[in-house]
Motif scaffolding. Structure first.
Motif, PDB file in Angstrom:
ATOM      1  N   LEU A   1      -2.793   0.877  -8.339  1.00 22.16           N
ATOM      2  CA  LEU A   1      -1.721   1.043  -7.360  1.00 22.16           C
ATOM      3  C   LEU A   1      -2.280   1.332  -5.973  1.00 22.16           C
ATOM      4  O   LEU A   1      -1.914   0.671  -4.987  1.00 22.16           O
TER       5      LEU A   1
ATOM      6  N   THR B   1       2.268  -3.511  -6.287  1.00 22.72           N
ATOM      7  CA  THR B   1       2.492  -2.059  -6.313  1.00 22.72           C
ATOM      8  C   THR B   1       3.849  -1.725  -6.932  1.00 22.72           C
ATOM      9  O   THR B   1       3.997  -0.676  -7.564  1.00 22.72           O
TER      10      THR B   1
ATOM     11  N   LYS C   1       1.738  -6.233  -2.164  1.00 20.88           N
ATOM     12  CA  LYS C   1       2.876  -5.316  -2.053  1.00 20.88           C
ATOM     13  C   LYS C   1       3.752  -5.393  -3.303  1.00 20.88           C
ATOM     14  O   LYS C   1       4.225  -4.358  -3.810  1.00 20.88           O
TER      15      LYS C   1
ATOM     16  N   MET D   1      -2.245  -1.101  -2.598  1.00 20.23           N
ATOM     17  CA  MET D   1      -1.647  -0.631  -1.348  1.00 20.23           C
ATOM     18  C   MET D   1      -2.594  -0.826  -0.168  1.00 20.23           C
ATOM     19  O   MET D   1      -2.201  -1.331   0.894  1.00 20.23           O
TER      20      MET D   1
ATOM     21  N   VAL E   1       3.055   4.297   1.962  1.00 22.81           N
ATOM     22  CA  VAL E   1       1.695   4.506   1.468  1.00 22.81           C
ATOM     23  C   VAL E   1       1.152   5.849   1.942  1.00 22.81           C
ATOM     24  O   VAL E   1       0.587   6.621   1.155  1.00 22.81           O
TER      25      VAL E   1
END
Length: 325
Positions: free
Chosen positions: A186, A231, A228, A190, A158
């Motif tokens: 996205l 993403t 997670k 995160m 990240v």
């Protein structure tokens, strides 16, 4: 105070509070993963390894969200088997993060990244044996370190993505969110995943009060896991490919705006020329009916037009004098 104290003999929740929390968390996780799996399958390219790994990650993560339906003695062995698939899914997530991050990393950093992911695998094997193989008290010391062996790779991913967005691609974060809603989702997923990772750590180590949660039940890691996986599903390709496409789109938009500006200036010049021609045509006697388009080149042939006008006027005067005589 023993921060790692917890029950080793894992039993199915019997209290109403525990059943509700565990059932809600498992339903949330499985439902979200099923939807993301179908979305991934519909958008994936079968020739791309990264897309296949994302689909496998989602499928393996589902199994551990169904043990609430089983009863002893099936409950214990089913819980053990599905936990293995869950740990594989966690490891796959770190491999996927490496593949997405790899084009943005120098070679030495990429090798170090994947090497550390491989080196932590023995820990997960030990966790499985300690938690489900016997009632060894060693598990009370290894359990709080799960996040340390699972999440640093993700946090680095990240941070590295945010750094490259700002430095390498020179995107402002708010600009990126306006241009690409996909990247907005996205980045939001995160940040939420990292927030729930820290909440999970604080809950496991009893830093924050978890009296409302029955012992052994923790929904926070499931929520973090879903974000997670989100993403991975939002952008199936690696981050560099996605950012390159977005950069190309931005350049095309800039080129279109620039082209429209130049075209506008050109039209303004043409309109000015036509206006000048119209004014010139009305100022010369005998040429009021001349089309304004004929005057687009007035600056090049004004003397010729003036002579023609004078000649026409002299002819008219001559004819009028002849007729009078």
């Amino acid at each position: 105070m023993e921060l790692t104290k917890r029950v080793l003999d894992v039993q199915k929740p019997s209290e109403l509070t525990g059943v509700i929390i565990e059932a809600w968390a498992q339903g949330f996780m499985v439902g979200a993963l099923i939807i993301m799996a179908f979305v991934t399958f519909c958008n994936m390219k079968r020739s791309v390894l990264l897309h296949k790994l994302i689909l496998i990650e989602l499928i393996f993560g589902m199994f551990h969200g169904t043990f609430i339906f089983t009863n002893p003695p099936v409950y214990h062995w089913y819980l053990s088997v599905t936990a293995i698939f869950l740990n594989v899914s966690w490891s796959l997530h770190n491999v996927i993060a490496w593949l997405k991050n790899k084009p943005l990393l120098p070679r030495w950093a990429s090798i170090f990244y994947i090497t550390t992911v491989i080196l932590v695998q023995p820990y997960w094997v030990l966790e499985i044996f300690l938690y489900f193989g016997d009632k060894s008290t060693l598990f009370t010391y290894t359990r709080p370190y799960e996040a340390l062996f699972r999440d640093p790779f993700w946090i680095f991913t990240v941070v590295n993505l945010l750094y490259n967005i700002r430095r390498r691609y020179e995107f402002g974060y708010f600009e990126l969110i306006r241009v690409s809603p996909r990247f907005a989702i996205l980045l939001g997923a995160m940040l939420l995943s990292i927030c729930f990772i820290f909440i999970d750590i604080l809950a496991v180590t009893h830093v924050i009060s978890t009296k409302s949660l029955p012992d052994g039940i923790n929904p926070f890691w499931k929520i973090a896991f879903v974000f997670k996986c989100l993403t991975d599903t939002i952008i199936l390709d690696d981050f560099k490919t996605a950012l390159d496409r977005l950069t190309q789109y931005r350049l095309q938009r800039m080129g279109s705006v620039l082209s429209d500006g130049i075209r506008g200036e050109f039209l303004d010049v043409e309109q000015a020329r036509k206006k000048k021609a119209e004014q010139a045509s009305t100022s010369i006697p005998g040429l009021k009916d001349v089309d304004a388009r004929d005057w687009s080149k007035a600056s090049d042939c004004e003397h010729l037009d003036l002579e023609s006008a004078l000649h026409m006027n002299s002819m008219q005067r001559g004819e009028s004098s002849g007729s009078s005589g």
